[in-house]
Motif scaffolding. Structure first.
Motif, PDB file in Angstrom:
ATOM      1  N   GLU A 173     -32.670   6.382  20.757  1.00 56.43           N
ATOM      2  CA  GLU A 173     -31.790   5.369  21.356  1.00 56.43           C
ATOM      3  C   GLU A 173     -30.757   6.020  22.274  1.00 56.43           C
ATOM      4  OE1 GLU A 173     -32.341   2.092  21.296  1.00 56.43           O
ATOM      5  OE2 GLU A 173     -34.125   2.635  20.140  1.00 56.43           O
ATOM      6  N   GLU A 205     -36.430  10.887  15.522  1.00 57.47           N
ATOM      7  CA  GLU A 205     -35.320  10.193  14.877  1.00 57.47           C
ATOM      8  C   GLU A 205     -34.828   9.069  15.785  1.00 57.47           C
ATOM      9  OE1 GLU A 205     -35.451  13.365  15.652  1.00 57.47           O
ATOM     10  OE2 GLU A 205     -34.892  14.659  13.974  1.00 57.47           O
ATOM     11  N   LYS A 206     -34.692   7.894  15.195  1.00 55.76           N
ATOM     12  CA  LYS A 206     -34.323   6.713  15.988  1.00 55.76           C
ATOM     13  C   LYS A 206     -33.000   6.883  16.748  1.00 55.76           C
ATOM     14  CE  LYS A 206     -35.357   1.933  16.152  1.00 55.76           C
ATOM     15  NZ  LYS A 206     -34.345   1.071  16.614  1.00 55.76           N
ATOM     16  N   ASN A 222     -45.527   6.608  23.078  1.00 56.11           N
ATOM     17  CA  ASN A 222     -44.093   6.564  22.757  1.00 56.11           C
ATOM     18  C   ASN A 222     -43.229   6.498  24.014  1.00 56.11           C
ATOM     19  OD1 ASN A 222     -44.716   6.717  20.076  1.00 56.11           O
ATOM     20  ND2 ASN A 222     -44.238   8.890  19.845  1.00 56.11           N
TER      21      ASN A 222
END
Ligand SMILES: [Zn+2]
Length: 289
Positions: free
Chosen positions: A95, A90-91, A134
């Protein structure tokens, strides 16, 4: 990347001696400033800022920490918050992870720490190559922000203790090559536990340092940021830290190997007894020199 670029960046991180530091503030005192004075008094001259639960130092305070560190001649490292997963799907989670690492790094840099370690990510059942990609991408973003802010602190991903965590030694050597200024924080006990009892003989310790030299150059041996402690483990790796003397950790031979490679930098003793094992290793090291 060119060799000299790497060397120049690392110039301020090449040391001439090996120091043993406490994982955070020694038990008899309270507060970072008092901690720096205490490790200096104990003759250790190294300490890790423990930001594992939160970044507990403000920008203002960091400047005072830096001045005290310099006055007391203490070599500082930092441990970033545990709550980081640079492979989060999930972004917002990804972040938030980057942000935690950036904030901890910027404050630690202001404090005068030369290296910050962190547990990079979880595999989450994904292919290791994809996770590598990633994590590399996320770390490039983090590094860019550190560079933009003029921070020279080194990102030092830690060899992790559980098989579910990204961060076996080969992975970290490989990812370090993608950056100008990165080298693994070798946690000898995590490597030992992750391998369910491996990485604990003199030959294996020799191999760890040979691999580092071969991958990242001779100067990386003069810039160590490492962890050691006693450790309990099982098939899935790390269970819990314990005092060195109560564990099967072969620290006597590890000290011989440090001597053989004439390493420099900082070893943080992460045992539960804080300064006791740090003093134990410091004394053994001094005796063998
Ligand atoms: Zn750690």
């Amino acid at each position: 990347m060119d060799f000299w670029g790497r060397f120049r960046k690392r110039g301020n991180m090449i040391f001439t001696d090996l120091r043993f530091g406490t994982p955070g503030i020694p038990s008899r005192v309270q507060g970072t400033i008092e901690g720096l004075i205490e490790v200096s008094k104990l003759g250790l001259k190294a300490m890790e800022l423990e930001f594992v639960h939160n970044v507990s130092i403000t920008e203002e305070k960091a400047k005072v920490v830096s001045a005290t560190r310099e006055k007391e001649d203490v070599r500082l490292t930092c441990h970033a918050p545990y709550y980081i997963n640079l492979n989060a799907v999930e972004k917002p989670k990804l972040e938030a992870s980057k942000k935690r690492l950036i904030n901890a790094s910027l404050i630690a840099d202001l404090c005068g720490a030369f290296s910050i370690t962190f547990h990079p990510a979880f595999y989450l059942g994904m292919q290791k190559e994809k996770v590598f990609e990633n994590v590399t991408k996320a770390l490039k973003d983090v590094q860019k922000i550190l560079d933009d802010n003029g921070a020279t602190i080194r990102l030092s991903p830690e060899t992790t203790g559980k098989t579910s965590q990204f961060g076996d030694y080969e992975e970290l050597l490989k990812i370090s090559k993608e950056f100008e200024n990165m080298q693994p924080c070798i946690d000898y006990s995590h490597m030992h536990a992750r391998n369910n009892g491996g990485w604990n003989t003199k030959e294996e310790f020799l191999k760890i340092h040979e691999m580092l030299e071969k991958s990242l150059g001779k100067q990386s041996l003069k810039s160590l940021h490492c962890h050691i402690s006693g450790i309990e483990y099982g098939e899935k790796g790390e269970k819990k830290h314990q005092p060195l003397k109560e564990s099967d950790m072969n620290y006597q031979e590890l000290i011989d190997v440090w001597k053989e490679f004439n390493v420099a930098g900082v070893i943080i003793t992460e045992s539960s007894n804080i300064e006791e094992d740090t003093i134990l290793l410091n004394n053994l090291w001094r005796k063998k020199r």
